[in-house]
Scaffold this active site. Sequence first.
Site, PDB file in Angstrom:
ATOM      1  CB  CYS A   2       7.084  10.257  11.842  1.00 36.58           C
ATOM      2  SG  CYS A   2       6.637   9.223  13.224  1.00 36.58           S
ATOM      3  NE  ARG A  27       4.995  10.638   5.624  1.00 37.21           N
ATOM      4  CZ  ARG A  27       5.396   9.873   4.629  1.00 37.21           C
ATOM      5  NH1 ARG A  27       5.231  10.278   3.403  1.00 37.21           N
ATOM      6  NH2 ARG A  27       5.968   8.722   4.844  1.00 37.21           N
ATOM      7  CD1 TRP A  75      -0.114   8.637  13.920  1.00 35.27           C
ATOM      8  CD2 TRP A  75       1.164   6.801  13.867  1.00 35.27           C
ATOM      9  NE1 TRP A  75      -0.942   7.547  14.011  1.00 35.27           N
ATOM     10  CE2 TRP A  75      -0.179   6.409  13.987  1.00 35.27           C
ATOM     11  CE3 TRP A  75       2.150   5.821  13.816  1.00 35.27           C
ATOM     12  CZ2 TRP A  75      -0.569   5.074  14.049  1.00 35.27           C
ATOM     13  CZ3 TRP A  75       1.762   4.483  13.880  1.00 35.27           C
ATOM     14  CH2 TRP A  75       0.416   4.132  13.992  1.00 35.27           C
ATOM     15  CG  ASN A  99       9.877   9.503   9.568  1.00 34.05           C
ATOM     16  OD1 ASN A  99       9.720  10.201  10.550  1.00 34.05           O
ATOM     17  ND2 ASN A  99       9.537   9.878   8.340  1.00 34.05           N
ATOM     18  N   GLY A 100      10.422   5.525  11.559  1.00 35.99           N
ATOM     19  CA  GLY A 100      10.672   4.087  11.574  1.00 35.99           C
ATOM     20  C   GLY A 100      10.743   3.563  12.994  1.00 35.99           C
ATOM     21  CE  LYS A 494     -12.032   5.852   3.339  1.00 32.74           C
ATOM     22  NZ  LYS A 494     -11.222   5.088   2.436  1.00 32.74           N
ATOM     23  CD  GLU A 497     -10.316   5.788   6.904  1.00 35.89           C
ATOM     24  OE1 GLU A 497      -9.143   5.813   7.262  1.00 35.89           O
ATOM     25  OE2 GLU A 497     -10.651   5.455   5.761  1.00 35.89           O
ATOM     26  CG  HIS A 513     -26.087 -17.465   7.256  1.00 39.13           C
ATOM     27  ND1 HIS A 513     -26.676 -18.703   7.304  1.00 39.13           N
ATOM     28  CD2 HIS A 513     -26.200 -17.043   5.972  1.00 39.13           C
ATOM     29  CE1 HIS A 513     -27.094 -19.039   6.092  1.00 39.13           C
ATOM     30  NE2 HIS A 513     -26.812 -18.048   5.268  1.00 39.13           N
ATOM     31  CE  LYS A 612      -3.135   9.355   1.932  1.00 40.03           C
ATOM     32  NZ  LYS A 612      -4.540   8.937   1.783  1.00 40.03           N
TER      33      LYS A 612
END
Length: 617
Positions: A2, A27, A75, A99-100, A494, A497, A513, A612
Site C-alpha cells: 500500500c 506499490r 493492496w 500500511n502494514g 517474469k 507474473e 528425471h 511492489k
Amino acid sequence: MCGIVAAVGTDNVLPILMEGLKRLEYRGYDSAGVALVQAPGRLGRAREVGKVAALEQALVAAPLTGMTGIAHTRWATHGKPSQDNAHPHMSGRVAVVHNGIIENHLALRAELMADGFVFTSETDTEVMAHLVERELQRSDSLLQAVERAVARLEGAYALGVIDAEAPDRVIGARQGSPLVVGVGDHGCYLGSDPLALLSVTDRFIYLEDGDLVVVNQGGCTVHGLAPDGTRQEVVREVMRFEHDDLAVGKGEFAHYMLKEIHEQPVAVANALEGRLGADRVLIEALGPQARELLADTRQVHIVACGTSYHAGLVARYWIEELAGVPCQVEIASEYRYRQVVAPPGTLFLALSQSGETADTLAALRHARRRQGDDAYIGSLAVCNVPGSSLVRESDLSLMTHAGPEIGVASTKAFTTQLTALMLVTLALRQVRGGDPELTARLVHRLRYLPTLLGDAVALDEEIRGIADGLASHRHALFLGRGSQMPIAMEGALKLKEISYIHAEAYAAGELKHGPLALIDETMPVVALAPMDDVREKLNSNLQEVRARGGELLVFADPESGVVAGEGVTVVNVPACCHYLAPIVYTVPLQLLAYYVAVARDTDVDQPRNLAKSVTVE
Ligand code: F6R
C-alpha cells in the site's frame, strides 16, 4: 504494498495527494482514497475500488478541497477490495491511512465494539481510527491521542492521521513499515516512499521505528521513542534525494517495464561508476570497513526474496568459483524461521531492490541479534533505495544505483544487483590474493558490459516478432545450466507474473528425471545456451526435447552450435564471457515476457494480485 501520502500546505493539497497516489500506484492498486479537512470540524472523503484514475474521476464529479489531507492506495490484506475496505478509515472527527498489519486487531475490535464503536469495514486499520477517536476524548492533543493509540498496537504500521478539529496538522507514526517526511517550501508532507513526493520536494527525513511526527505547514517535529519507553523530541537529519525527476515518467515507452528494460545499459554503467580501477575493483569504494569485513569472511549467507533471490543464486556460482568462499543462498521467509547454522566468519548478505521487504529485513535482524556470538561477522546490504531500512540497519551497504524502478516486475534492479554482486565477488577474490590476471580480465569485461547490454536490448524487435507464438500457450518450460539456471528461473518468473502463463524452470540436466514427461508439441521450451563448459551437454538436453515434439526457443551464443530448424527458433545473443553471460541473457528473457504479456493484453506494469515492495510478511 500500500502507499501513503499526506500533506499540509498553504493551498488546496488535493493535487499533491493525487500526484503522490499516481506515483505510488505501483506499490498496490486495488482501491484508493483520500480525506481532507475541508473546513474546521468538517472532513471530506472519497474512496473508489480500482486504480487511482477511478478516484480521480469520482473527484471530478464531487470535488474535495482542503489544505490538510491524507491519501492511500491499497493492496488488500484484511478484507476484499471494496469501497468500505478502502482507506482512509474514519471515526467521527478522525481519518486514518495505514500500511502494514495490526496483528492484535481482532482483540481491539472486540474491545472497541463493546465500547459502542460501529465498524464499517473488514480491515485491521479501522481499529486505529476508533482508538484515536476514543483517546481524543481523554487527551490534550491529537499527538497525545495517537501516541496512546499506537501504544495499543501490535504488528507493523506506517500511519497518517488527521483530525477535523485540528485542521493544521497530520500526525505520522512508524513501526516496521517505511514512512518519510518530505520537507518542502510551501508545505510539509508524509509519504511511504520518497517517490510519492518528488514533485514537491527532494528533501526527506527518514523516520525511525517508534517515531511519531507532527507535520504542519512550516515543518515537522519528530518525537522519538527511547529504549525505556519514554518519548522526547529528536532531531532527524534531512537528506537530499538525488534523482532525475524525468526518470520517474514513462517517456516515449508504452510501459514502465519496457522503459526500465531499455535503461539497463545506463543503470549498469551507474552501478559500476567509481568502483573499478585499471585492473581491480576499488574495494574502498564499497565502504570504509569493506576490506576488513571481506578479509575476515569465511562464508557468505545470501538472503533475499523473488527476483533478488535469483540474483543471489547467480552470485553463489561466482563467489565459490572466483573467490573460493563457500556461499549459501536462501529465501528470506525460510531463513528467518529455521535454525540456521552460521559458522564463525559468516557474512550476512541481504539483497533487496526496495530495502523494505519484510522477510528480508526480519532475516537481517535475526542475524544481527546473533552477531555478538561470533557466528555472523557483519552484514552487507546490496540495495537500490538509499535510506531504506535494510541500508540503515546493515553494517555495510552497496547501492545498486538502478534509479527508481516503477514496473512491478523487477528488471533493471536485477541486472544492477548482479553487477554489484560481481563487484563483491571480485573484492572477495582480491582480498584473498586470487590470480590478478583473471581479475583484471573480468574488470575489463565489466567495463564493456553496458555496451553488451545495449546490444542485448537491441534484440527488442526480433523478440517482439516471436512473442506471439508463445502468447497462445498455457505453460512453458525454461532450461539453463550452471549460472544460467537462476536466469532460467528469473525468465520463468517474469513470464508468469506479467503474462499469467504458467512457467517453470529446470536445470537442463534434470529434465529426464521427471519433467520430460510434460514435453509434447503443446509445451514450448525456452533454453539458454551461452558459450560455457556445459554447452555440449545442454545441446544433448535440447535434442531430448526436440525428439519428443517440444518446440524450442533458444537464446544462444552465435558460436554455441545450436542450429535453427523445424521446431527450433534461435535468437543470437551478443557473444560474451560466461561469467557475465547471466547478466546479458537476462535482457532477452525480460523482453520475451514483456511482449508475450503485451500480446495477451495484460496489465504489464501492475499485474494482478501483486505489489511492489512487499512490506508485510
Ligand atoms: C519480481 C519481483 C519480486 C521482488 C521481491 C523482492 O519481479 O520484483 O519477486 O524481487 O518481492 O523485492 P525486493 O528486491 O524489493 O526485496
